[in-house]
Design a protein around this motif. Structure first.
Motif, PDB file in Angstrom:
ATOM      1  N   THR A   1     -29.062  11.477  14.553  1.00  0.00           N
ATOM      2  CA  THR A   1     -28.074  10.920  13.621  1.00  0.00           C
ATOM      3  C   THR A   1     -28.817  10.271  12.456  1.00  0.00           C
ATOM      4  OG1 THR A   1     -26.788  10.231  15.560  1.00  0.00           O
ATOM      5  CG2 THR A   1     -26.075   9.375  13.435  1.00  0.00           C
ATOM      6  N   HIS A   2     -28.349  10.493  11.244  1.00  0.00           N
ATOM      7  CA  HIS A   2     -28.891   9.730  10.112  1.00  0.00           C
ATOM      8  C   HIS A   2     -27.892   8.641   9.740  1.00  0.00           C
ATOM      9  CE1 HIS A   2     -32.218  12.555   9.249  1.00  0.00           C
ATOM     10  NE2 HIS A   2     -31.379  13.480   9.672  1.00  0.00           N
ATOM     11  N   VAL A   3     -28.265   7.377  10.000  1.00  0.00           N
ATOM     12  CA  VAL A   3     -27.511   6.272   9.414  1.00  0.00           C
ATOM     13  C   VAL A   3     -28.429   5.828   8.268  1.00  0.00           C
ATOM     14  CG1 VAL A   3     -26.265   5.595  11.493  1.00  0.00           C
ATOM     15  CG2 VAL A   3     -28.470   4.593  11.042  1.00  0.00           C
TER      16      VAL A   3
ATOM     17  N   THR B   1     -23.961   5.015   1.482  1.00  0.00           N
ATOM     18  CA  THR B   1     -23.518   6.276   2.098  1.00  0.00           C
ATOM     19  C   THR B   1     -23.218   6.133   3.599  1.00  0.00           C
ATOM     20  OG1 THR B   1     -25.800   6.996   2.482  1.00  0.00           O
ATOM     21  CG2 THR B   1     -24.767   7.688   0.424  1.00  0.00           C
ATOM     22  N   GLU B   2     -23.923   5.239   4.296  1.00  0.00           N
ATOM     23  CA  GLU B   2     -23.628   4.946   5.710  1.00  0.00           C
ATOM     24  C   GLU B   2     -24.397   3.689   6.094  1.00  0.00           C
ATOM     25  OE1 GLU B   2     -21.062   6.066   7.470  1.00  0.00           O
ATOM     26  OE2 GLU B   2     -21.845   7.871   8.452  1.00  0.00           O
ATOM     27  N   THR B   3     -23.752   2.887   6.946  1.00  0.00           N
ATOM     28  CA  THR B   3     -24.449   1.738   7.509  1.00  0.00           C
ATOM     29  C   THR B   3     -24.467   1.913   9.025  1.00  0.00           C
ATOM     30  OG1 THR B   3     -22.405   0.484   7.784  1.00  0.00           O
ATOM     31  CG2 THR B   3     -23.579   0.214   5.678  1.00  0.00           C
ATOM     32  N   ILE B   4     -25.190   1.047   9.697  1.00  0.00           N
ATOM     33  CA  ILE B   4     -25.186   1.102  11.158  1.00  0.00           C
ATOM     34  C   ILE B   4     -23.758   0.872  11.661  1.00  0.00           C
ATOM     35  CG2 ILE B   4     -26.040  -0.065  13.235  1.00  0.00           C
ATOM     36  CD1 ILE B   4     -28.715  -0.474  11.609  1.00  0.00           C
ATOM     37  N   ALA B   5     -22.999  -0.002  10.968  1.00  0.00           N
ATOM     38  CA  ALA B   5     -21.613  -0.274  11.376  1.00  0.00           C
ATOM     39  C   ALA B   5     -20.709   0.937  11.165  1.00  0.00           C
ATOM     40  CB  ALA B   5     -21.072  -1.481  10.611  1.00  0.00           C
ATOM     41  N   THR B   6     -20.751   1.569   9.989  1.00  0.00           N
ATOM     42  CA  THR B   6     -19.852   2.716   9.759  1.00  0.00           C
ATOM     43  C   THR B   6     -20.305   3.939  10.566  1.00  0.00           C
ATOM     44  OG1 THR B   6     -21.066   3.412   7.757  1.00  0.00           O
ATOM     45  CG2 THR B   6     -19.172   1.935   7.446  1.00  0.00           C
ATOM     46  N   GLY B   7     -21.609   4.101  10.715  1.00  0.00           N
ATOM     47  CA  GLY B   7     -22.119   5.201  11.539  1.00  0.00           C
ATOM     48  C   GLY B   7     -21.716   5.021  12.994  1.00  0.00           C
TER      49      GLY B   7
ATOM     50  N   VAL C   1      -9.287  15.671   7.697  1.00  0.00           N
ATOM     51  CA  VAL C   1      -8.988  15.108   6.380  1.00  0.00           C
ATOM     52  C   VAL C   1     -10.130  14.151   6.038  1.00  0.00           C
ATOM     53  CG1 VAL C   1      -7.347  13.737   5.028  1.00  0.00           C
ATOM     54  CG2 VAL C   1      -6.505  15.267   6.837  1.00  0.00           C
ATOM     55  N   PRO C   2     -10.994  14.516   5.085  1.00  0.00           N
ATOM     56  CA  PRO C   2     -12.187  13.705   4.810  1.00  0.00           C
ATOM     57  C   PRO C   2     -11.876  12.216   4.619  1.00  0.00           C
ATOM     58  CG  PRO C   2     -12.326  15.778   3.631  1.00  0.00           C
ATOM     59  CD  PRO C   2     -10.963  15.755   4.284  1.00  0.00           C
ATOM     60  N   ASP C   3     -10.793  11.891   3.919  1.00  0.00           N
ATOM     61  CA  ASP C   3     -10.496  10.480   3.657  1.00  0.00           C
ATOM     62  C   ASP C   3     -10.113   9.702   4.911  1.00  0.00           C
ATOM     63  OD1 ASP C   3     -11.172  10.425   1.024  1.00  0.00           O
ATOM     64  OD2 ASP C   3      -9.155  10.865   0.293  1.00  0.00           O
ATOM     65  N   GLU C   4      -9.827  10.414   6.002  1.00  0.00           N
ATOM     66  CA  GLU C   4      -9.472   9.716   7.240  1.00  0.00           C
ATOM     67  C   GLU C   4     -10.666   9.477   8.152  1.00  0.00           C
ATOM     68  OE1 GLU C   4      -6.308  12.028   8.940  1.00  0.00           O
ATOM     69  OE2 GLU C   4      -4.899  11.483   7.338  1.00  0.00           O
ATOM     70  N   LEU C   5     -11.855   9.927   7.731  1.00  0.00           N
ATOM     71  CA  LEU C   5     -13.042   9.751   8.569  1.00  0.00           C
ATOM     72  C   LEU C   5     -13.533   8.299   8.527  1.00  0.00           C
ATOM     73  CD1 LEU C   5     -15.020  12.991   7.568  1.00  0.00           C
ATOM     74  CD2 LEU C   5     -13.652  12.626   9.649  1.00  0.00           C
ATOM     75  N   ALA C   6     -14.127   7.861   9.622  1.00  0.00           N
ATOM     76  CA  ALA C   6     -14.679   6.501   9.678  1.00  0.00           C
ATOM     77  C   ALA C   6     -16.017   6.414   8.959  1.00  0.00           C
ATOM     78  CB  ALA C   6     -14.836   6.069  11.134  1.00  0.00           C
ATOM     79  N   SER C   7     -16.675   7.541   8.800  1.00  0.00           N
ATOM     80  CA  SER C   7     -17.940   7.549   8.069  1.00  0.00           C
ATOM     81  C   SER C   7     -17.718   7.075   6.634  1.00  0.00           C
ATOM     82  CB  SER C   7     -18.520   8.971   8.043  1.00  0.00           C
ATOM     83  OG  SER C   7     -19.614   9.037   7.155  1.00  0.00           O
ATOM     84  N   LYS C   8     -18.750   6.493   6.033  1.00  0.00           N
ATOM     85  CA  LYS C   8     -18.639   6.049   4.643  1.00  0.00           C
ATOM     86  C   LYS C   8     -18.705   7.229   3.682  1.00  0.00           C
ATOM     87  CE  LYS C   8     -19.992   1.497   3.131  1.00  0.00           C
ATOM     88  NZ  LYS C   8     -21.073   0.617   2.646  1.00  0.00           N
ATOM     89  N   SER C   9     -19.215   8.361   4.169  1.00  0.00           N
ATOM     90  CA  SER C   9     -19.345   9.535   3.298  1.00  0.00           C
ATOM     91  C   SER C   9     -18.270  10.571   3.610  1.00  0.00           C
ATOM     92  CB  SER C   9     -20.747  10.129   3.435  1.00  0.00           C
ATOM     93  OG  SER C   9     -21.683   9.252   2.835  1.00  0.00           O
ATOM     94  N   ARG C  10     -18.179  11.578   2.751  1.00  0.00           N
ATOM     95  CA  ARG C  10     -17.081  12.541   2.837  1.00  0.00           C
ATOM     96  C   ARG C  10     -17.566  13.982   2.976  1.00  0.00           C
ATOM     97  NH1 ARG C  10     -15.026   9.254   4.642  1.00  0.00           N
ATOM     98  NH2 ARG C  10     -13.587   7.683   3.886  1.00  0.00           N
TER      99      ARG C  10
END
Ligand code: NCD
Ligand code: ZN
Ligand code: ZN
Length: 385
Positions: A19-21, A29-35, A351-360
């Protein structure tokens, strides 16, 4: 199926070895929390955070910080991967022993972010890793064969005028690292196997008694270079999407056990880094929140794996490879569970906007996929439902 168990499939929590956080360095683009949140939604209870952050995770202070932040977030265990070399030049071995002895107990090491091009250094790294953990043949490619390459070196890239990345770039390094691991008496793990020939090399290495394991990404099981026609930067990834025959060989190898496990290579990037012209786009795709569904589509539906097999490739084997003793196995009666509940029949549309990741940057936008993660539990705590 519902959370009361009717029609659901209960699996040990998923373990992602790749995994890349983007923390530290690219928290936009991603943090440990959003990842971690993306991981929990995907059914993961442990992820291995790659070392190619800024700064690179090449020392115990940094690997311990990643582990500690993951613990504070509490949505999944974030195991740092330690870089085997120090500094951007990558000419000197890192203190792998210190990282293994730290609070994070680093178990997996890689050349990520600064590929070990020098076989002598790679051999020394393998020798150093003995008894500490597993060394990843991370980029699995010969950089001299991939200068300027952006897409698989095949008819599609030729037709579209994209610089080609040959299979031999991956195959030759997998062969090299397998032989170096043999001579060093070390364990090597092949990251993101993408070619039919890589499968045959792993099979051969194992027949020689070499301690080698391998992973495949969901995207290399589902997608191929026919996706490049649109020049959409979302399809750019390292290693590149290959051809139909590679895809089918990877699926068969995962079913057979020649490839041990699935790993996402979840690689978040900002929209402006992905929306440009194909050759300018940064390589990498999101993977955590869609992995189970892509495995359901490519492996379960065609009958290549049953749900017992899914537990093997998503949980048990990855946990065994790195020696996790508290994950990747059925829970004992009375023990706080670390598990995932899947509805095998549910379908959902990405749906990309519904993802928990910070990126799309998901390649599956608007696709309807089978298999839905209904809930994830980490040591008795519900991390997603
Ligand atoms: C990786 C990333 O974004 O960190 N991207 C990818 O396509 N796998 C780095 C890399 O392997 O190039
Ligand atoms: Zn890589
Ligand atoms: Zn990667």
């Amino acid at each position: 199926a519902t959370l009361d168990g009717r029609g659901g499939v209960l699996l040990p929590g998923f373990v992602d070895l790749h995994t890349h956080v983007r923390e530290p360095g690219r928290e936009d683009t991603e943090t440990i929390a959003t990842g971690s949140a993306a991981a929990a939604r995907g059914g993961y209870t442990a992820i291995f955070a790659m070392a190619n952050t800024a700064p690179v995770a090449d020392n115990a202070a940094l690997t311990d910080a990643v582990w500690r932040i993951g613990r504070e977030v509490g949505l999944c265990d974030v195991h740092p991967v330690g870089a085997v070399t120090v500094g951007l030049e990558g000419k000197q071995l890192a203190e792998m022993g210190m990282m293994a002895d730290g609070a994070a107990k680093v178990k997996l090491f890689s050349d990520d972010g600064k590929c070990v091009h020098d076989p002598v250094l790679m051999k020394r790294a393998l020798e150093y890793s003995r008894g500490l953990g597993v060394l990843i043949s991370q980029h699995s490619e010969d950089p001299r064969l991939t200068v300027g390459a952006v897409a698989h070196d095949g008819p599609t890239a030729a037709r579209l005028g994209l610089a080609g990345w040959p299979r031999a770039a991956e195959e030759s390094i997998v062969a090299r690292d397998a032989l170096l691991a043999r001579d060093a008496g070390a364990r090597v793990h092949v990251a993101h196997a993408s070619c039919e020939g890589t499968v045959e090399l792993i099979r051969f290495a194992r027949s020689q008694g070499i301690d080698i394991t391998a992973e495949v990404t969901p995207h290399h099981l589902l997608l191929d270079d026919s996706r490049l026609e649109t020049y959409d930067g979302v399809n750019r990834v390292n290693p590149p999407l290959r051809e139909e025959r590679d895809k089918l060989a990877l699926r068969a190898a995962l079913a057979e056990g020649v490839i041990d496990c699935v790993a996402t290579d979840h690689a978040p990037h900002a929209s402006q880094e992905k929306c440009c012209e194909f050759s300018q786009a940064k390589p990498g795709m999101l993977g955590l929140e869609t992995a189970l569904s892509v495995i359901a589509l490519t492996m379960v539906r065609p009958g290549l794996l049953d749900w017992r097999g899914v537990a093997r490739v998503m949980s048990e084997r990855p946990a065994q490879i790195v020696g996790l003793d508290d994950q990747g196995r059925p829970i004992e009666v009375g023990e706080p569970g670390t598990l995932t509940i899947v509805d095998p029949d549910a379908e959902w549309t990405v749906v990309p906007d519904e993802l928990a990741s910070k990126s799309r940057n998901t390649p599956y936008a608007a696709m309807t996929l089978p298999g839905r993660v209904l809930g994830t539990v980490l040591r008795g705590t519900v991390t997603h439902r």
